[in-house]
Design a protein around this motif. Structure first.
Motif, mmCIF file in Angstrom:
data_model
loop_
_atom_site.group_PDB
_atom_site.id
_atom_site.type_symbol
_atom_site.label_atom_id
_atom_site.label_comp_id
_atom_site.label_asym_id
_atom_site.label_seq_id
_atom_site.Cartn_x
_atom_site.Cartn_y
_atom_site.Cartn_z
ATOM 1 N N LYS A 1 -0.642 -7.633 -5.282
ATOM 2 C CA LYS A 1 0.168 -7.257 -4.126
ATOM 3 C C LYS A 1 -0.178 -5.844 -3.710
ATOM 4 C CE LYS A 1 4.494 -6.435 -4.686
ATOM 5 N NZ LYS A 1 5.917 -6.640 -4.944
ATOM 6 N N THR A 2 0.061 -5.550 -2.445
ATOM 7 C CA THR A 2 -0.194 -4.202 -1.929
ATOM 8 C C THR A 2 1.046 -3.611 -1.273
ATOM 9 O OG1 THR A 2 -1.019 -5.124 0.157
ATOM 10 C CG2 THR A 2 -2.656 -4.640 -1.559
ATOM 11 N N ARG A 3 2.133 -4.379 -1.213
ATOM 12 C CA ARG A 3 3.376 -3.888 -0.623
ATOM 13 C C ARG A 3 4.447 -3.746 -1.699
ATOM 14 N NH1 ARG A 3 4.523 -5.975 5.495
ATOM 15 N NH2 ARG A 3 2.569 -5.215 6.401
ATOM 16 N N PHE A 4 5.150 -2.626 -1.647
ATOM 17 C CA PHE A 4 6.137 -2.323 -2.678
ATOM 18 C C PHE A 4 7.405 -1.754 -2.034
ATOM 19 C CE2 PHE A 4 1.913 -1.970 -4.401
ATOM 20 C CZ PHE A 4 1.983 -2.683 -5.591
ATOM 21 N N VAL A 5 8.519 -2.008 -2.687
ATOM 22 C CA VAL A 5 9.815 -1.514 -2.217
ATOM 23 C C VAL A 5 10.286 -0.391 -3.137
ATOM 24 C CG1 VAL A 5 12.250 -2.099 -1.900
ATOM 25 C CG2 VAL A 5 10.469 -3.699 -1.165
ATOM 26 N N GLY A 6 10.832 0.647 -2.536
ATOM 27 C CA GLY A 6 11.355 1.742 -3.343
ATOM 28 C C GLY A 6 12.086 2.760 -2.502
ATOM 29 N N VAL A 7 12.386 3.889 -3.123
ATOM 30 C CA VAL A 7 13.176 4.952 -2.473
ATOM 31 C C VAL A 7 12.276 6.155 -2.198
ATOM 32 C CG1 VAL A 7 15.121 6.535 -2.763
ATOM 33 C CG2 VAL A 7 15.305 4.166 -3.557
ATOM 34 N N ILE A 8 12.435 6.723 -1.013
ATOM 35 C CA ILE A 8 11.647 7.887 -0.596
ATOM 36 C C ILE A 8 12.188 9.162 -1.246
ATOM 37 C CG2 ILE A 8 11.132 9.422 1.352
ATOM 38 C CD1 ILE A 8 9.356 7.043 1.349
ATOM 39 N N GLN A 9 11.272 9.948 -1.818
ATOM 40 C CA GLN A 9 11.594 11.300 -2.302
ATOM 41 C C GLN A 9 10.705 12.272 -1.530
ATOM 42 O OE1 GLN A 9 11.219 11.521 -6.581
ATOM 43 N NE2 GLN A 9 13.071 10.318 -6.916
ATOM 44 N N VAL B 1 12.622 1.837 1.441
ATOM 45 C CA VAL B 1 11.581 1.463 2.396
ATOM 46 C C VAL B 1 10.643 0.422 1.781
ATOM 47 C CG1 VAL B 1 11.560 3.691 3.595
ATOM 48 C CG2 VAL B 1 10.079 3.338 1.594
ATOM 49 N N LEU B 2 9.865 -0.210 2.666
ATOM 50 C CA LEU B 2 8.755 -1.068 2.259
ATOM 51 C C LEU B 2 7.475 -0.306 2.571
ATOM 52 C CD1 LEU B 2 7.563 -3.836 1.367
ATOM 53 C CD2 LEU B 2 7.711 -4.544 3.766
ATOM 54 N N VAL B 3 6.618 -0.150 1.556
ATOM 55 C CA VAL B 3 5.409 0.662 1.693
ATOM 56 C C VAL B 3 4.171 -0.193 1.449
ATOM 57 C CG1 VAL B 3 4.067 2.511 0.596
ATOM 58 C CG2 VAL B 3 6.484 2.865 1.124
ATOM 59 N N GLU B 4 3.158 0.006 2.290
ATOM 60 C CA GLU B 4 1.854 -0.628 2.123
ATOM 61 C C GLU B 4 0.929 0.363 1.411
ATOM 62 O OE1 GLU B 4 -1.126 -3.443 2.350
ATOM 63 O OE2 GLU B 4 0.744 -3.761 3.458
ATOM 64 N N MET B 5 0.368 -0.042 0.251
ATOM 65 C CA MET B 5 -0.604 0.791 -0.453
ATOM 66 C C MET B 5 -1.943 0.671 0.272
ATOM 67 S SD MET B 5 -1.609 0.744 -4.489
ATOM 68 C CE MET B 5 -2.737 -0.637 -4.412
ATOM 69 N N THR B 6 -2.473 1.770 0.762
ATOM 70 C CA THR B 6 -3.681 1.736 1.591
ATOM 71 C C THR B 6 -4.948 2.065 0.815
ATOM 72 O OG1 THR B 6 -3.220 4.009 2.265
ATOM 73 C CG2 THR B 6 -2.445 2.243 3.728
ATOM 74 N N GLU B 7 -4.863 2.938 -0.180
ATOM 75 C CA GLU B 7 -6.036 3.286 -0.993
ATOM 76 C C GLU B 7 -5.579 3.930 -2.294
ATOM 77 O OE1 GLU B 7 -8.489 6.491 0.433
ATOM 78 O OE2 GLU B 7 -6.825 7.443 1.512
ATOM 79 N N TRP B 8 -6.508 4.011 -3.230
ATOM 80 C CA TRP B 8 -6.249 4.728 -4.473
ATOM 81 C C TRP B 8 -7.538 5.422 -4.876
ATOM 82 C CZ3 TRP B 8 -2.888 2.493 -8.991
ATOM 83 C CH2 TRP B 8 -2.560 3.526 -9.883
ATOM 84 N N PRO B 9 -7.766 6.633 -4.369
ATOM 85 C CA PRO B 9 -8.994 7.359 -4.698
ATOM 86 C C PRO B 9 -9.156 7.526 -6.201
ATOM 87 C CG PRO B 9 -7.841 8.416 -2.886
ATOM 88 C CD PRO B 9 -6.926 7.371 -3.426
ATOM 89 N N GLU B 10 -10.418 7.478 -6.626
ATOM 90 C CA GLU B 10 -10.711 7.463 -8.061
ATOM 91 C C GLU B 10 -10.129 8.659 -8.794
ATOM 92 O OE1 GLU B 10 -14.649 7.206 -10.969
ATOM 93 O OE2 GLU B 10 -14.834 6.844 -8.819
ATOM 94 N N ARG B 11 -10.173 9.816 -8.166
ATOM 95 C CA ARG B 11 -9.743 11.044 -8.854
ATOM 96 C C ARG B 11 -8.248 11.319 -8.715
ATOM 97 N NH1 ARG B 11 -13.812 11.912 -12.336
ATOM 98 N NH2 ARG B 11 -15.832 11.800 -11.274
ATOM 99 N N MET B 12 -7.525 10.474 -8.006
ATOM 100 C CA MET B 12 -6.088 10.698 -7.820
ATOM 101 C C MET B 12 -5.271 9.909 -8.834
ATOM 102 S SD MET B 12 -5.336 10.917 -3.713
ATOM 103 C CE MET B 12 -3.569 11.120 -3.999
ATOM 104 N N ASN B 13 -4.193 10.514 -9.301
ATOM 105 C CA ASN B 13 -3.306 9.842 -10.253
ATOM 106 C C ASN B 13 -2.391 8.835 -9.571
ATOM 107 O OD1 ASN B 13 -4.265 11.271 -12.497
ATOM 108 N ND2 ASN B 13 -2.884 12.995 -12.081
ATOM 109 N N ASN B 14 -2.196 9.002 -8.270
ATOM 110 C CA ASN B 14 -1.273 8.137 -7.531
ATOM 111 C C ASN B 14 -1.975 7.447 -6.372
ATOM 112 O OD1 ASN B 14 0.345 10.625 -8.596
ATOM 113 N ND2 ASN B 14 1.836 8.966 -8.408
#
Length: 749
Positions: A145-153, A188-201
């Motif tokens: 999946k690429t869509r996730f539900v959660g709370v904005i900080q 919110v509902l968030v679409e994950m667009t990318e995950w760069p190799e050097r990023m933790n998130n």
């Protein structure tokens, strides 16, 4: 390019996918010693880099392999493909696709950006003695999946979305420009667009603002979004539904007419989508004719239409605690297709000639038109059965059909069907959908009546397709069909279960399929009412395989049917709609469809069925947490429902709300987990907490967002909270509770 040398070089990289090498190191590893051989290695590495099989490393002159280039030829024995199962704390397991292979442990720093449910390629580490297999994710083959539900900080220049899911171990980074106006603390509902190799998130963007956490409507929408179910129908689907017209007189005249035959529906009191009806008439030869009439959705929903595409994507209706998310637009499911009382409706019917003992002498399948004489709730039909008194022809039909259904049920268990319990937790909600009572809905004879005739219709349709065109047991039917199949239990799990119940004083025979089924049913009867009942039920269900849809028929183990399908609920299950279309095609002499194409459809529908079940469970867990949220500090009697190294799980007897007693909160001893015997044991004093044991708990903490409940273990002499005033009082006609009755069997089989 020297293909043989290229393959040799790639194998070196494939065996060490996280290491970088220069041409000298590669030449040394493959034994290229002469100047000419080393020059050839350099040229080949450069060509492999140009073709993207190798990627440059940060260190000059070094390369690593592109994981996408590790194909079947390059994949050595120490690579495994499977599905990753994320645990709390970042640790994970990969469940291999290859049957019989042990799960692989993945350390948090070796998951390589994989998320729960992803299909991954794993590099196996050399296995150490007395240790479980370990490995490292080298490639993500498919994102679950690429869509996730959660709370904005929100921060000053960016924000993070903190996921609701316990299996989502990382927060998603969001640029301010991608917040779509979402405020701090908003769900919110968030679409994950990318995950760069050097990023933790991973990086994502807000695609829908849901609202304030804790609001019932927001939480229910969040559950649907989390499991990828749409929150509403697309405009083109609604527009198409509005254009649907009533059937013409010519269409009605072309169908077998049951409008003058005694016909009725039995459904839950709050149901609106009536997709099945029964008709009953007596024949001159002493037999009876029973019609199982199913809403003819296929007449209105044609392949390739917007409604059909949307129904396929959804796969099923979803039943949350306070709402139903239908597979079809309301005009279809609650109006045009619904078999409402006193209205002419189009059906696809299975009509059976039977005797009083349930023996079938003949059947007819085809398109029909009916008019239901009576819409009954299960409670009304149950009153007729319990009283034995019929006020009209519908009541008389119910009593006679009940007698036949009882014979069918007895025969099914005699032939090896297994009577698994399935408790259904129900809530009494106030005007704001807040739970003010919890109870268990139990199935009774009225439910069994409908269940048996639906099972019989499903079996009859599957046998018609599966048996015809097959010359013998070893030959395949010539016509592709959609079956509902259920495999045999996993032998390892079964042996563990047999050993476990033996410690409780119960023996099980596994010499044959029928002997095992009889042992299961006898065990369920003997354990009923005892403290271990829920524990045994739970573990027994875990030993069984999951039912699913397939074009490859292996039979239905739990029902003991060699041929079985889903034909009876096309309003709320897409596989039933496929079955209707295929049956109509074959009844009309049509040729077979593509097995590969329909197998893909079956896999999709099985996946959506599981997602719907997970969403339903999530809504129940949320309401259970909400029910206990204002009961912090109160004490309740409970039963231990699970054990793990993290703690003891306990289920409140009255409300069936489950929470965890953290191991760290047990201060009287140091407790160890005994997995084989489903218990934790104190090392110093030997005190044992085992599945099924009664305990008293105090509600310590409730996290509505995570749907988590924490308990404290307390002494039994502490005063307990009063029992719910809304607990189910369902009883059998004999006045005894029926703990083995199966609720909503038509939705689960």
């Amino acid at each position: 390019m020297n293909e043989q040398l290229a393959k040799q070089i790639l194998k070196v990289f494939a065996n060490n996918p996280f290491d970088a090498y220069n041409h000298k190191q590669i030449a040394s590893r493959i034994g290229a010693s002469s100047k000419a051989e080393r020059q050839e290695v350099i040229r080949t590495i450069q060509q492999l880099a140009q073709e993207k099989h190798l990627v440059p490393d940060d260190h000059q002159g070094k390369f690593r392999i592109n994981p996408k280039s590790i194909d079947d030829d390059l994949m050595p024995q120490n690579y495994v493909v499977g599905t990753i199962d994320m645990k709390q704390g970042g640790k994970a397991y990969v469940i291999p696709d290859e049957e019989g292979r042990e799960d692989i442990q993945i350390a948090p720093n070796n998951t390589n950006h994989a998320l729960h449910g992803d299909t991954v390629k794993v590099l196996m580490f050399p296995q150490r003695k007395m240790h479980k297999p370990e490995g490292q994710v080298v490639e993500i083959l498919h994102r679950a999946k690429t869509r996730f539900v959660g709370v904005i900080q929100r921060q000053e220049r960016f924000a993070f979305m903190v996921s609701d899911s316990r299996t989502m171990q990382v927060d998603i980074f969001i640029h301010n420009d991608d917040l779509a106006g979402a405020e701090n603390g908003e769900k919110v509902l968030v679409e994950m667009t990318e995950w760069p190799e050097r990023m933790n998130n991973p990086v994502g963007k807000v695609v829908k603002r849901l609202g304030k956490p804790g609001d019932n409507n927001v939480e229910m929408q969040s559950i649907l979004a989390e499991y990828d179910f749409p929150l509403d129908f697309p405009a083109e689907v609604e527009a198409e539904a509005k254009k649907i017209k009533k059937p013409t007189k010519k269409e009605i005249a072309s169908r077998r007419d049951f409008r003058d035959v005694t016909t009725f529906t039995i459904d839950p009191a709050d149901a609106k989508d009536f997709d099945d009806a029964l008709s009953f008439s007596e024949l001159k030869n002493g037999h009876v004719e029973v019609g199982v009439h199913i809403a003819d959705v296929s007449y209105y929903v044609k392949p390739g239409t917007a409604i059909d595409r949307e129904a396929y994507e959804r796969g099923t209706s979803v039943y949350l605690v306070d709402r139903t998310i239908p597979m079809l637009p309301e005009k279809l499911c609650n109006d045009v297709c619904s078999l409402r009382q006193d209205e002419e409706k189009l059906c696809f019917s299975v009509v059976l000639e039977m005797d009083a003992k349930g023996k079938v002498y003949g059947s007819w399948m085809g398109k029909s038109v009916i008019r239901s004489d009576r819409r009954m709730a299960y409670e009304e039909a149950q009153e007729v059965i319990e009283s034995g008194q019929a006020a009209d022809v519908v009541g008389e039909a119910i009593l006679k059909l009940h007698a036949i259904a009882t014979k069918l049920r007895e025969a099914r268990y005699k032939n090896g069907a297994i009577n698994f319990e399935s408790q259904e937790v129900k809530f009494q909600l106030d005007e704001n959908a807040k739970p003010i009572g919890v109870y268990i809905k139990e199935s009774k004879e009225a439910n069994w009546l409908i269940e048996e005739f639906m099972l019989l219709a499903n079996k009859t349709v599957a046998e018609y397709i599966g048996k015809s065109g097959s010359a013998g047991k070893s030959s395949k039917p010539s016509r592709t069909f959609v079956y509902r199949v259920h495999d045999e239990p996993n032998p390892e799990k079964l042996n563990t279960f047999v050993e476990f119940v033996a410690k409780l004083g119960f023996s099980m025979k596994t010499s044959s399929r029928k002997a095992l089924a009889e042992s299961y049913n006898r065990l369920f009867e003997n354990i009923a009412g005892r403290g271990e009942e829920h524990m045994v039920d739970t573990i027994a269900i875990r030993t069984m395989s999951k039912a699913y849809y397939s074009t490859e028929n292996i039979g239905h183990y739990g029902l003991a049917f060699p041929y079985y399908t889903h034909f009876t609920s096309p309003i709320r299950r897409y596989p039933d709609l496929m079955v209707h279309r295929l049956l109509e095609r074959y009844l009309g002499g049509g040729t077979s469809v593509s097995a590969a194409e329909y197998e893909d459809y079956c896999k999709h529908c099985s996946i959506m069925e599981k997602k719907a079940a997970d969403a339903e469970r999530a809504s129940v867990k949320y309401k259970q947490a909400e029910y206990l949220a204002d009961k912090i500090g109160q004490v309740f009697p409970a039963l231990i429902s699970g054990v793990s190294k993290w703690g003891i799980y306990a289920e409140v007897e009255d409300s069936k709300c489950e929470g965890m007693i953290p191991i760290g909160s047990l201060k009287d001893d140091y407790y160890m987990l005994d997995e084989d015997n489903y218990q934790v044991i104190g090392r110093r004093y030997g005190r044992t907490y085992k599945l099924g044991y009664p305990v008293h708990i105090r509600v310590r903490k409730v996290d509505l967002i995570k749907k988590q409940i924490d308990f404290d273990l307390v002494d039994e002499d502490e005063p307990v909270a009063p029992k719910s005033q809304h607990k189910s009082k369902d009883k059998s006609p004999q006045g005894k509770k029926n703990p083995k009755q199966k609720g909503h069997a038509r939705r689960k089989r």
